[in-house]
Design an enzyme around this catalytic site. Structure first.
Site, PDB file in Angstrom:
ATOM      1  N   ASN A   1      39.711  29.272  33.165  1.00 47.06           N
ATOM      2  CA  ASN A   1      39.195  29.409  34.518  1.00 47.06           C
ATOM      3  C   ASN A   1      38.573  28.059  34.880  1.00 47.06           C
ATOM      4  O   ASN A   1      37.442  27.760  34.511  1.00 47.06           O
ATOM      5  CB  ASN A   1      38.155  30.536  34.547  1.00 47.06           C
ATOM      6  CG  ASN A   1      37.629  30.806  35.933  1.00 47.06           C
ATOM      7  OD1 ASN A   1      37.892  30.042  36.870  1.00 47.06           O
ATOM      8  ND2 ASN A   1      36.878  31.880  36.083  1.00 47.06           N
TER       9      ASN A   1
ATOM     10  N   HIS B   1      38.938  38.313  44.346  1.00 42.94           N
ATOM     11  CA  HIS B   1      38.470  39.163  43.231  1.00 42.94           C
ATOM     12  C   HIS B   1      39.530  40.183  42.808  1.00 42.94           C
ATOM     13  O   HIS B   1      39.216  41.212  42.203  1.00 42.94           O
ATOM     14  CB  HIS B   1      37.214  40.003  43.610  1.00 42.94           C
ATOM     15  CG  HIS B   1      35.945  39.237  43.761  1.00 42.94           C
ATOM     16  ND1 HIS B   1      34.991  39.582  44.703  1.00 42.94           N
ATOM     17  CD2 HIS B   1      35.435  38.178  43.104  1.00 42.94           C
ATOM     18  CE1 HIS B   1      33.961  38.756  44.606  1.00 42.94           C
ATOM     19  NE2 HIS B   1      34.213  37.883  43.643  1.00 42.94           N
TER      20      HIS B   1
END
Ligand code: ADP
Length: 374
Positions: free
Chosen positions: A7, A154
């Site tokens: 990430n 998300h």
């Protein structure tokens, strides 16, 4: 199979090595201050990461979190030069995130060579929204030329917790009507019918929807022109205000929910007001999504606030008994890190707390597509 999940942000890289099918996290770490005292580039950071992991010869695939996949990417995608070009083109929609994600991809190809690299997009899960939900009602020509529509974010988290909720509910998952609330610094909700997202609260950017740590969520866009015309603010100043100075911080001087709730519990009027505004918006979306789903089987809380805040969950569901949404006070107050029910037994809507695990979801999606490719 061992999957390295990356990430990459503009100044940091979070990583985890996850073994599948066990779903076990074997190594995890964080490299910070890229370009500001730490490693000077993402390439250098990735070499540091390889050193920290020790031996990368056992890594079978790399999964990258990519924030914006536009309308093009609706599922995890094996990274090719063409895919990289598209991720770069989508940078205009996510100028803070996509370039950093891309830098992570380019550095990983070099640092962990010879294994499949897969992009998992934050927007992908929401691409099943019907046109009626995703359309922003501007002139059609303007919207299509500039890619203006609701994308939602998300997605990996909403997908992960809704799948677990569906398993806990049991029965025929194709009929399940679930609302997921990912409440953290950034927050969003999703309405999920039979495993497919039909609406979500973030929009063209992550600015829309719920009241967040530093963002106001839903705001009449005329506020922007009003401030530009009358308040002597520049466009950049308004943009900064909307992204980093609003929300809980703007109302109560802190973006930290723990701080807001402890002040509210001590009777601080400003913190109580911030909490009211925050909870009002969540209840607004619960009602709206129950209507769009045509009923409700489960309401799921996740994210730092959703998983941990007893008061947050209580305020977010207050007065919703008419919908079948209620909390069991004892279950709501019990501390646990596992997926659990917090509604009374026999309630018509299952209210659940499900800790999210975006890294595990990314690893699982990567393993599925790498497995198919073999
Ligand atoms: P991010 O969006 O940065 O991933 P998180 O999901 O980690 O954020 O959520 C951060 C938020 O969760 C903060 O507002 C923090 O105060 C809140 N939070 C974390 N733990 C608790 C807790 N025990 N009680 C209330 N709020 C909490």
């Amino acid at each position: 199979m061992r999957v390295l999940v990356i990430n990459a942000g503009s100044s940091s890289i979070k990583y985890q090595v996850i073994s599948l099918p066990e779903g076990e996290s074997q190594v995890q770490g964080l490299i910070e201050n890229i370009g500001t005292g730490g490693p000077s580039t993402h390439t250098e950071a990735l070499h540091l990461l390889v050193e920290q992991i020790g031996d990368v010869s056992g890594i079978d695939a790399v999964g990258h979190r990519v924030v914006h996949g536009g309308s093009r990417f609706v599922e995890p995608t094996l990274i090719t030069p063409e895919v990289e070009t598209h991720i770069e083109e989508l940078s205009s929609l996510a100028p803070l995130h996509n370039p950093a994600n891309l830098a992570g991809i380019q550095a990983a190809k070099d640092a962990v060579p010879g294994v499949p690299q897969v992009a998992v997009f934050d927007t992908a899960f929401h691409q099943t929204m019907p046109d009626a939900a995703s359309t922003i009602a501007l002139p059609t020509e303007v919207a299509s030329t500039w890619g203006i529509r609701k994308y939602g974010f998300h997605g990996t988290s909403h997908q992960y917790v809704s799948r677990i909720a569906s398993t806990l509910l049991g029965g025929d998952s194709s009929t399940h009507k679930i609302i997921t609330a990912h409440l953290g610094n950034g927050s969003s909700m999703a309405a999920i019918k039979g495993g497919r997202c039909i609406d979500t609260s973030m929009g063209f950017t992550p600015l829309q929807g719920l009241v967040m740590g530093t963002r106001p969520g839903d705001t009449d866009v005329a506020v922007v022109s009003h401030l530009l015309r009358n308040a002597g603010l520049s466009l950049d100043q308004v943009d900064t205000m909307l992204n980093t100075e609003s929300g809980l911080l703007g109302i109560a001087g802190s973006s930290d929910f723990r701080d807001i709730t402890s002040r509210a519990e001590a009777g601080d009027e400003v913190a109580l007001r911030a909490l009211d505004v925050w909870a009002w918006r969540i209840r607004h979306y619960i009602g709206a999504y129950a209507a769009l789903l045509g009923g409700l089987d489960a309401l799921v809380f996740t994210g730092g606030i959703g998983e941990n805040s007893v008061l947050g969950r209580r305020e977010a569901t207050a007065g919703l008994e008419f919908l079948g949404v209620a909390l069991d006070p004892y279950l709501n107050e019990r501390r646990s890190s596992s997926a659990r029910y917090v509604s009374p037994s026999g309630a018509s809507v299952a209210v659940m707390v499900i800790p999210t695990n975006e890294e595990l979801e990314i690893a699982t999606q990567v393993a599925a597509i790498v497995g198919q490719a073999r």
